[in-house]
Design a protein around this motif. Structure first.
Motif: not given
Length: 229
Positions: A76, A79-80, A83-84
């Motif tokens: 998270l 990679y996550g 993205l946010v």
């Protein structure tokens, strides 16, 4: 046929590779321990003080990161988050950040348990002498709670050292990653992985011995204080 093209011999360069992997393992572990224990200490005080809203947020934080797999947390973050958020960590930064917040969650539990274990009479006695909450916490409660929380915190450090092997999944060139590289080149799993495991074992054993010595010293001090009282 594939083995014919494999360089199965070990060289001095492999030892250098192992040394670099060990350095990365120790870097990720030590940095995450310092940051995680520091953050956990602060959050533990907030949780114990029952600060409205903040203590509930700390509880959510603890339950989230203490009861979910570290590997999922690593994915998270690495990679996550890009993205946010504008935050795009590299493998090492993501590893340190993730292990640190995971460590903080367990540190909160250890500190709160140590604080709650102290007799309520000490708070009442401090209040009778006119000490404020901050003074009572600083001079009376925290020194005792830290002595109580230190042994489980050192056990946590040993556990997190072994857990750092997961950071190889996101590309950190730690011992486990180096082991994978050497295995891929030499195809000697029964030589590579026992050697990697032995290094982790030696590191964990050193920390365990230190933890036992610290715990014995604390027990000796506690016995002395009780006898003096």
């Amino acid at each position: 046929m594939y083995e014919m093209y494999q360089n199965v011999d070990f060289t001095l360069a492999d030892l250098d590779l192992l040394w670099r992997g060990l350095q990365w393992t120790l870097l990720v572990w030590s940095a995450s321990m310092v940051l995680g224990i520091g953050l956990g200490f602060v959050l533990g005080l907030v949780a114990h003080a029952r600060v409205p809203v903040l203590s509930q947020l700390v509880t959510v934080f603890v339950e989230t990161f203490r009861n979910s797999p570290l590997l999922v947390q690593l994915f998270l973050v690495f990679y996550g988050l890009p993205l946010v958020t504008p935050f795009s960590p590299g493998p090492a930064e993501a590893a340190i950040f993730t292990v640190a917040i995971n460590t903080a969650a367990f540190t909160v539990v250890n500190l709160v348990a140590a604080l709650d274990a102290l007799p309520r009479g000490q708070w009442q006695a401090a209040g009778a002498f006119g000490l404020s909450y901050g003074q009572t916490m600083r001079y009376i409660v925290l020194p005792q709670a830290i002595r109580t929380a230190l042994p489980p915190t050192m056990n946590l450090a040993v556990s997190q050292l072994q857990t750092t092997s997961l950071v190889s999944i996101i590309g950190v060139a730690d011992l486990t990653r180096v082991g994978t590289m050497l295995y891929t080149r030499t195809l000697k799993p029964f030589l590579i992985w026992p050697a990697i495991g032995l290094i982790y074992f030696i590191l964990a054993k050193i920390l365990s011995v230190l933890a036992v010595r610290v715990e014995r010293r604390l027990q000796t001090k506690n016995s002395w204080f009780q006898a003096a009282a």
